[in-house]
Design an enzyme around this catalytic site. Structure first.
Site, PDB file in Angstrom:
ATOM      1  N   GLY A 129       0.791  -1.213   0.000  1.00  0.00           N
ATOM      2  CA  GLY A 129       0.000   0.000   0.000  1.00  0.00           C
ATOM      3  C   GLY A 129       0.827   1.267   0.000  1.00  0.00           C
ATOM      4  O   GLY A 129       1.943   1.292  -0.486  1.00  0.00           O
TER       5      GLY A 129
ATOM      6  N   VAL B 239       8.181  -4.026   0.737  1.00  0.00           N
ATOM      7  CA  VAL B 239       9.056  -4.820   1.579  1.00  0.00           C
ATOM      8  C   VAL B 239      10.117  -5.436   0.670  1.00  0.00           C
ATOM      9  O   VAL B 239       9.804  -5.929  -0.409  1.00  0.00           O
ATOM     10  CB  VAL B 239       8.279  -5.931   2.296  1.00  0.00           C
ATOM     11  CG1 VAL B 239       9.223  -6.841   3.052  1.00  0.00           C
ATOM     12  CG2 VAL B 239       7.266  -5.327   3.238  1.00  0.00           C
TER      13      VAL B 239
ATOM     14  N   ASP C 158      -3.383  -3.705  12.590  1.00  0.00           N
ATOM     15  CA  ASP C 158      -3.449  -4.056  11.163  1.00  0.00           C
ATOM     16  C   ASP C 158      -3.301  -5.562  10.979  1.00  0.00           C
ATOM     17  O   ASP C 158      -2.522  -6.031  10.157  1.00  0.00           O
ATOM     18  CB  ASP C 158      -2.349  -3.294  10.403  1.00  0.00           C
ATOM     19  CG  ASP C 158      -2.627  -3.238   8.910  1.00  0.00           C
ATOM     20  OD1 ASP C 158      -3.788  -3.512   8.509  1.00  0.00           O
ATOM     21  OD2 ASP C 158      -1.703  -2.943   8.137  1.00  0.00           O
TER      22      ASP C 158
ATOM     23  N   GLY D 210       4.539   1.731   1.138  1.00  0.00           N
ATOM     24  CA  GLY D 210       5.700   1.278   0.393  1.00  0.00           C
ATOM     25  C   GLY D 210       5.899  -0.208   0.486  1.00  0.00           C
ATOM     26  O   GLY D 210       5.015  -0.951   0.884  1.00  0.00           O
TER      27      GLY D 210
END
Ligand SMILES: *[C@@H]1O[C@H](CO)[C@@H](O)[C@H](O)[C@H]1NC(C)=O
Ligand SMILES: *[C@@H]1O[C@H](CO)[C@@H](O)[C@H](O)[C@H]1NC(C)=O
Ligand SMILES: *[C@@H]1O[C@H](CO)[C@@H](O)[C@H](O)[C@H]1NC(C)=O
Ligand SMILES: *[C@@H]1O[C@H](CO)[C@@H](O)[C@H](O)[C@H]1NC(C)=O
Ligand SMILES: *[C@@H]1O[C@H](CO)[C@@H](O)[C@H](O)[C@H]1NC(C)=O
Ligand SMILES: *[C@@H]1O[C@H](CO)[C@@H](O)[C@H](O)[C@H]1NC(C)=O
Ligand SMILES: *[C@@H]1O[C@H](CO)[C@@H](O)[C@H](O)[C@H]1NC(C)=O
Ligand SMILES: *[C@@H]1O[C@H](CO)[C@@H](O)[C@H](O)[C@H]1NC(C)=O
Ligand SMILES: *[C@@H]1O[C@H](CO)[C@@H](O)[C@H](O)[C@H]1NC(C)=O
Length: 892
Positions: free
Chosen positions: A607, A612, A721, A610
């Site tokens: 999202g 990984v 989250d 940014g």
């Protein structure tokens, strides 16, 4: 006669014997070394000389091996092995202890990845063991006391964790103990150090999770010469008993949480370096720190010290670095400091010092850097300043300096930053010719008059020029437009005439404002020959110019912010300033990180925040790096302490934070790498065929991790989250939560505008999250319930870009009301026999996803319920009569 014959014979026999014993011991020592070699990996072939095939070379000449003649045996034996920075990995073989005379083993700077090799305590003669800068992990076991004969133990810069055991106090012969740069935690047992009376060097620094008072016994170890306890979580006061440490030369207690006043230091006659900066110390600074005349570095900055320093630092003839900035000192500045023969750095900004800078400063021939901004210094800038040829920074803004600037003030050939802004200086700006390295000149907010000297245009690297708010008059010299200025502020003067064309097109008008006499396009007053044009489209031109200027100006401001760094790194481009904090010996720089992050290493996009990336460390280990961008509301200090809080979490179901780097608006979070990918990827994948027992184990692990965050960890945390994409799996399918508590890292506001807003409609979100801004544990419970539904049904919670997008909670609830519906939603790929347990899990998931928050169980309750499913007996009656076919009450 007989005797004269036998004597040589006897001699030769003895000699032969000696030769034989020499040869035989050396061959067996060589074998021991070879078996050591066999157990290590040596990719750089650093041990290539370790070979028995070359009979002309004794093992004593092998790389890193040193032998001595042992008097008791008259043999040449290996006494020292020094293999530092040989790039070795693998195993440290216990066979090495068969070397009877080995006293020193240095394996520092290699890649040994293992717990502390306790078996080395079998080496009966070992006195020096250096394992610094490896990948040693795990706790220090009580059995460390087995190293009884050690003089030097260096385990610094590894991943050693847990508490320091009390039994370390049994190493009575220890002189040097270095545990710095590890992950030690908890309190330091205060009794442990009392018996280490031989100790001369103690280093526990850079263990961010040690939160403890400094063990009081340390202050009675009379042989201590160096104490390094910086950057830990030490709190409490520094006791009077410190006066007993008469041999102390170096004390570093910086970056802790120490409070109270300092005791007198006058008895510490050998002190060379004293650093208590960045604590919460207060009161007056005691007299006598230079009683022994040997102090080289004094650092008190960023505390709450007050009072005067005038008498406190008499006798400091050897001082090189004096750093007392960011305190509450007042009174006259100790004027003797200005002329110390060796002084290099004087930093005293943000205090209330008064006094004048004496002309004798000219004798401070080593002086490099002076920062005394934001004080109450008075008097003139002395002529002597210009005679100091090593000075590269002089910054005295926000004081009460007055009079004229001496013509030689910028004569130091290395001068690069001059800041005299916000004083009461008057007269002309002198011609500046000699300081060819000057980058930044700020004379703003004084009473300088006359014109801007043309010679400024000859300074080749001048980038930042602030002459605003003075009484300068005359024109802006045409030549100035040739400079590549990032900032040129001449606002609020009495300048007049036409502004050089390139300057006006390159700078925002606000840098020129407040000079009614200036004219040119875009200014209120355009010069007379622009007259006709102005009549036709003056308004538009002005507007366009202003807009272009503003856009350009913003760019320039960004550049200005970066230019100091740019100077430092002497690279061509302005760069971000990166700071990094590692909780684990990563041996990687920000540059390595940035260089490693390319399309190839990106694994999942996450999202707005940014991506990984998976990066490989020099040790071959992999780490996951998550980039958080577009936030800028945390101070670096809060950021550091917030992430430290998260990094302290040690739970088998929570991904470890290994460190982070940050610039103004970007954070790289470095997590441990987990090879199994995310649960979300698995569930979404075509062949999601995890056995039910594995799924249940995953669910229990996740629930335990969450329960830990909610209830056991201090401070209590909310994940905020939870989704299957944020549950990573290691190679054994053990789940680890990641991306937890990002709100703590980026700040609530940034969290709301990114994570929260992006996933506003996600079906992982509890219904109340739409209207309640406050995050609650129950919201996490809801999201967990959704993940549990995914595990039970084998379906993804939400199908991306599908017209009849599945909201799994609604779907399950619809199905369940149909006859035998509950059975039809169980993942059919799970082989038979598990239905009953799966229905139990479904029930728990439904309770977790209750619409009413107060109906949801707590995470510890969920853990219990899941575990009881696992053990086969359900203690509480299921709220759903799932095996029955009639419609039933849904838990809402
Ligand atoms: C250490 O080994 C790695 C490979 O394991 C290699 O890339 C690196 O160049 C070696 N370093 C030295 C100093 O030999
Ligand atoms: C054997 O060792 C000697 C002395 O260390 C060395 O000069 C020579 O090059 C070595 N020979 C071989 C074949 O490695
Ligand atoms: C251990 O080895 C490292 C690397 O060479 C060195 O910097 C350090 O001083 C050594 N430790 C001791 C206590 O000598
Ligand atoms: C220190 O030594 C004393 C006397 O030998 C002993 O009683 C005590 O237990 C020791 N303390 C530790 C922590 O080893
Ligand atoms: C410092 O100590 C105070 C209480 O004494 C505590 O609230 C605070 O969190 C500590 N700060 C750090 C950085 O450890
Ligand atoms: C210095 O600070 C202490 C508290 O930290 C206060 O009690 C004392 O009055 C201050 N002294 C001066 C001279 O300001
Ligand atoms: C000036 O110093 C005082 C402490 O003496 C500090 O409170 C204040 O914030 C500083 N001002 C600036 C602009 O840094
Ligand atoms: C000069 O000092 C002022 C006041 O302390 C500060 O705002 C400004 O940023 C400084 N300029 C430079 C280039 O450091
Ligand atoms: C330019 O100088 C004026 C007056 O000192 C000041 O108000 C303004 O903020 C400065 N602009 C910049 C970008 O430094």
């Amino acid at each position: 006669m007989a005797s004269t014959c036998t004597f040589p014979l006897f001699l030769s026999v003895t000699l032969q014997l000696i030769i034989i014993t020499l040869a035989s011991t050396s061959s067996s020592e060589a074998d021991i070394l070879l078996s050591f070699r066999a157990s290590v990996e040596d990719p750089s072939r650093s041990l290539s000389t370790w070979s028995s095939s070359n009979s002309s070379s004794s093992h004593c000449s092998w790389a890193g091996v040193a032998c001595s003649l042992i008097p008791s045996t008259s043999r040449l034996s290996v006494t020292s092995i020094d293999l530092q920075s040989f790039n070795l990995s693998g195993e440290i073989s216990p066979s090495i202890c068969e070397l009877q005379s080995l006293t020193e083993l240095n394996l520092a700077g290699n890649l040994f990845k293992q717990p502390i090799p306790l078996h080395l305590s079998e080496c009966s003669s070992l006195q020096v063991l250096n394992l610094s800068n490896n990948l040693i992990w795990g706790p220090i076991p009580e059995q460390v006391s087995g190293f009884r004969s050690l003089r030097v133990l260096d385990l610094s810069r590894n991943g050693v964790e847990g508490k320091i055991p009390e039994s370390i106090g049994l190493l009575r012969t220890l002189q040097v103990l270095n545990l710095g740069g590890n992950l030690l935690s908890g309190t330091v047992p205060s009794s442990a150090f009392g018996n280490l009376t031989e100790l001369t060097v103690l280093d526990l620094s850079l263990n961010p999770f040690l939160t403890s008072e400094i063990p009081s016994e340390i202050w009675s170890l009379k042989n201590l010469e160096k104490i390094f306890l910086q950057s830990c979580g030490f709190y409490g006061v520094i006791p009077d008993s410190i006066v007993g440490l008469q041999k102390l030369t170096t004390l570093d207690l910086s970056e802790n949480n120490l409070t109270g006043k300092l005791p007198t230091l006058a008895s510490l006659k050998n002190l060379a370096s004293f650093d208590v900066s960045q604590n919460r110390l207060s009161g007056a600074f005691p007299d006598g720190v230079c009683a022994g005349n040997g102090l080289i570095s004094l650092s008190l900055h960023t505390n709450f010290f007050n009072g005067s320093l005038l008498d406190a630092i008499g006798g400091c003839r050897s001082l090189e670095r004096f750093q007392v900035q960011n305190n509450e000192f007042h009174g006259d500045f100790p004027s003797g400091l200005w002329s110390l023969p060796k002084i290099k750095i004087i930093r005293a900004e943000n205090n209330q010092f008064s006094g004048e800078i004496p002309d004798l400063i000219s004798t401070a021939s080593q002086l490099e850097q002076v920062q005394i901004d934001n004080n109450s210094f008075t008097g003139k800038i002395p002529q002597g300043l210009g005679l100091v040829k090593s000075l590269y920074r002089f910054s005295a803004s926000m004081n009460r300096l007055l009079g004229e600037i001496p013509p030689n003030f910028c004569d130091s050939p290395v001068m690069s930053i001059l800041n005299l802004s916000h004083n009461a200086l008057s007269g002309e700006i002198p011609e500046l010719k000699k300081c060819r390295k000057l980058v930044s000149l700020s004379l703003a907010d004084n009473s300088l008059s006359a014109g801007i000297p043309e010679s400024l245009a000859d300074l080749p690297v001048l980038t930042y020029l602030d002459l605003s708010a003075n009484k300068l008059s005359g024109p802006i010299p045409q030549e100035l437009q040739n400079l590549k200025l990032a900032l040129f502020n001449v606002s609020f003067n009495q300048l007049s005439g036409r502004v050089p064309a390139l300057l006006i097109s390159g700078l925002p008008a606000s840098f020129l404002e407040g000079n009614p006499g200036l004219c040119g396009p875009g200014l209120p007053n355009s010069c007379s020959d622009f007259g006709p044009r102005r009549h036709r489209d003056g308004g538009l031109t002005t507007l366009a110019c202003a807009l272009i200027s503003i856009a350009f100006g913003i760019g320039l401001l960004i550049f200005a912010a970066g230019f100091l760094v740019y100077r430092k790194s002497s690279k061509q481009k302005a760069e971000k300033v990166w700071h990094s904090v590692f909780f684990y010996p990563l041996r990687i720089t920000e540059q390595d990180l940035i260089a490693g992050m390319n399309e190839k290493s990106a694994v999942r996009t996450c999202g707005v925040f940014g991506r990984v990336y998976i990066l490989s460390l020099p040790s071959g280990e992999l780490v996951a790096v998550k980039i958080l961008v577009n936030f800028r509301n945390q101070s670096p200090k809060t950021l550091k302490s917030d992430i430290k809080t998260l990094a302290k979490i040690r739970h088998k179901s929570i991904a470890k934070i290994l460190g982070f780097c940050h610039s103004d608006d970007t954070i790289f979070m470095i997590y441990e790498y987990l090879p199994g990918g995310s649960l979300g990827d698995l569930i979404g994948g075509p062949d999601f065929e995890l056995r039910w027992s594995v799924r249940l184990r995953i669910a229990i692990g996740v629930a335990q991790g969450l329960a830990y965050l909610h209830k056991d960890y201090v401070p209590h945390l909310i994940h905020r989250d939870i989704k299957s994409n944020n549950i990573l799996l290691d190679s054994d399918c053990v789940p680890k939560l990641t991306d937890f508590a990002l709100d703590r890292i980026v700040g609530e506001a940034a969290f709301q505008t990114t994570v929260a807003s992006e996933s506003a409609s996600s079906c992982y979100n509890a219904p109340e999250s739409g209207y309640s801004k406050r995050a609650t544990e129950q919201m996490d419970v809801y999201s967990f319930g959704v993940v549990l539904l995914e595990l039970v049904t084998g379906r993804k919670a939400e199908e991306e870009d599908s017209a009849d997008s599945l909201d799994i909670v609604k779907w399950v609830r619809r199905k369940i009301n149909i006859t035998n519906g509950a059975f039809t939603i169980l993942d059919s790929r799970v082989s038979g026999g598990s239905e009953r347990v799966m229905l139990g899990a479904l029930d728990i998931a439904l309770r977790c996803t209750s619409v009413m928050p107060e109906k949801r169980p707590s995470m510890p309750e969920v853990v219990k319920a899941l575990q009881s499913l696992c053990s086969g007996n359900s203690p509480q009656p299921l709220s759903l009569a799932l095996s029955s076919s009639e419609g039933h009450q849904l838990p809402v």
